[in-house]
Design a protein around this motif. Structure first.
Motif, short mmCIF file in Angstrom:
data_model
loop_
_atom_site.label_atom_id
_atom_site.label_comp_id
_atom_site.label_asym_id
_atom_site.label_seq_id
_atom_site.Cartn_x
_atom_site.Cartn_y
_atom_site.Cartn_z
N PRO A 279 20.75 41.27 2.63
CA PRO A 279 19.91 40.77 1.54
C PRO A 279 20.51 39.55 0.83
CG PRO A 279 21.01 42.78 0.88
CD PRO A 279 21.30 42.60 2.34
N TYR A 280 21.84 39.43 0.90
CA TYR A 280 22.50 38.26 0.32
C TYR A 280 23.94 38.21 0.83
CZ TYR A 280 24.01 41.97 -2.90
OH TYR A 280 24.50 43.14 -3.43
N GLN A 281 24.54 37.05 0.71
CA GLN A 281 25.90 36.84 1.18
C GLN A 281 26.87 37.79 0.48
OE1 GLN A 281 26.25 34.24 3.48
NE2 GLN A 281 28.28 35.03 3.95
N GLY A 282 27.69 38.49 1.27
CA GLY A 282 28.68 39.40 0.71
C GLY A 282 28.14 40.77 0.34
N TYR A 283 26.92 41.09 0.79
CA TYR A 283 26.31 42.39 0.47
C TYR A 283 27.21 43.54 0.95
CZ TYR A 283 23.27 46.45 0.83
OH TYR A 283 22.75 47.71 0.74
N ASP A 284 27.38 44.53 0.10
CA ASP A 284 28.17 45.74 0.40
C ASP A 284 29.56 45.37 0.91
OD1 ASP A 284 28.62 48.49 0.56
OD2 ASP A 284 27.96 48.59 2.65
N ASN A 285 30.09 44.28 0.36
CA ASN A 285 31.44 43.84 0.72
C ASN A 285 31.57 43.59 2.23
OD1 ASN A 285 33.98 43.02 -0.10
ND2 ASN A 285 34.88 45.06 0.01
#
Length: 430
Positions: A279-285
């Motif tokens: 959904p976006y850059q870096g989602y859920d680490n």
């Protein structure tokens, strides 16, 4: 005169000859009749041999029937074929009388066995003098065909964000040169069902960059043609295709194609395999590459491993394609250092061993993890264990079923080579 008659021995030879003539002619005639009988037997034996071989020929109706069967049993199609072949080769004539012929063709495991028997009588001629009106001849022919192994293939394809890296060094360079943060990954961003056309995923498309998952999808589709050309019957190989998931928010296995012998259908479905979205850059680490979960889940889908002896008892093969780097939340069991529980490490082979202990064979295609020396994240977290990645991937595989394909090699050719190596190996012992 009467005395001279009784003393005369000059006619003894003629009398003895007359007395011996009958058995001599009978024995000589019997030898001729036996010779004729042997000729008849040779003709019938050749016909029986031809019939038995025809019943188990690789392209025969009987073998085709055997390959479709899910259990052992008699092969009616092969029996009828064998009888027709025997009659055609036997050259029926008045020189003998065929008393009986019988054929049995049975599938037992991977073996198709035909047994043909016959007996006939051959009329005698001169041997009749001795009371022998005919000679009985008989024979037996046996032929065996070893059917090929039945196998179910479960393809588990890593489509996590790391498989969005450029497929070749040239593709990587093009991405790095055209992104402000020098990123080699074509991140696929989809938020609330809406595609981000400005994401690097679409930038890669505009630049004509091929990413790793695109090549894997193409290779998987092409593999179906190889499987079709290799099988001996339409149900010998069945395929199922799964990826790690469609989107990062729901990382359960995505069924691309359910287990089926309709390989054209699997090919069509595999052609559409895409990169997992975030959904976006870096989602859920960035913790989307959970090998432990994926391998455990695919094992629960595969069912009981068979010996490959029949369509109802197939071998189970896990065909695993990945770049070999795990990235998941493993705060306590990670083999490398973590950040807030995030574990980046070469694949942990614990789940691989669990699957092999169930009788599954694991074929691993390692798509070499490309070094990214311009990327700070790579240099800090991946580079220190780069050399361990192929070793761990090979440990995951069953003996002899590991293949590494570098960026300069073709993944399609590598997948085909690994598949052909699998089908060329002997089946498991029952």
């Amino acid at each position: 005169m009467l005395g001279r008659f009784f003393r005369d021995r000059s006619g003894n030879f003629g009398v003895m000859t007359a007395l011996m003539l009958v058995p001599v002619i009978g024995v000589a005639g019997f030898a001729i009749d036996i010779s004729n009988a042997l000729i008849v037997r040779s003709t019938l034996q050749a016909a029986a041999d031809a019939a038995a071989i025809a019943a188990v020929a690789e392209t025969s109706a009987g073998v085709m029937q055997a390959m479709q069967m899910k259990s052992d049993g008699q092969l009616s199609a092969a029996i009828e074929d064998a009888k027709k072949v025997f009659i055609g080769h036997a050259k029926m004539s008045e020189e003998y009388e065929l008393k009986n012929f019988d054929v049995d063709v049975v599938k037992t495991g991977t073996q198709v066995k035909a047994i043909f028997t016959f007996d006939a009588t051959v009329p005698t001629s001169l041997a009749r003098i001795l009371g022998q009106s005919d000679v009985t001849v008989g024979g037996r022919a046996e032929a065996v065909f070893q059917t090929d192994t039945f196998r179910d293939f479960y393809l588990l394809l890593d489509n996590t964000p790391s498989m969005g890296v450029g497929a070749t060094p040239a593709d990587v360079t093009k991405m790095v040169d055209n992104t402000r943060d020098k990123c080699a990954f074509a991140c696929h961003i989809v938020k609330d069902g809406v595609e981000d056309k400005n994401s690097y995923y679409y930038l890669a498309k505009r630049l004509g960059v091929t990413i790793r998952i695109d090549v894997v999808a193409k290779a998987t589709a092409a593999l179906m043609e190889t499987a079709k050309s290799s099988r001996k019957s339409s149900n010998q190989y069945r395929m199922a295709v799964y990826t790690f998931g469609e989107k990062a928010e729901d990382t359960k296995l995505l069924q691309v194609a359910s287990l089926t012998d309709n390989l054209d259908q699997v090919k069509a479905s595999a052609s559409g395999i895409g990169l997992m979205s975030i959904p976006y850059q870096g989602y859920d680490n960035d913790q989307q590459t959970d090998f432990d979960r994926a391998l455990k889940n695919i094992g629960e889908l595969m069912g009981t491993a068979g010996t490959g002896s029949s369509a109802g008892n197939p071998e189970k093969i896990l065909f695993f394609v990945s770049d070999g780097v795990g990235d998941a939340y493993k705060p306590s069991s990670c083999t490398k250092k973590t950040t807030n529980g995030r574990c980046q490490e070469p694949i942990d082979t614990t789940q691989c061993e669990a699957l092999k202990s169930k009788g599954y064979r694991i074929a691993v295609l390692y798509t070499t993890y490309l070094p990214l020396p311009t990327n700070d994240w790579y240099n800090k977290w991946i580079s220190p264990f780069q050399s361990q990645i192929p070793t761990r991937m090979q440990s995951c595989a069953s003996p002899g079923l590991f293949f590494e394909v570098s960026p300069s090699q073709g993944i399609t050719e590598a997948m085909n080579a690994l598949f052909l190596k699998i089908v060329a190996t002997p089946r498991l012992a029952s």
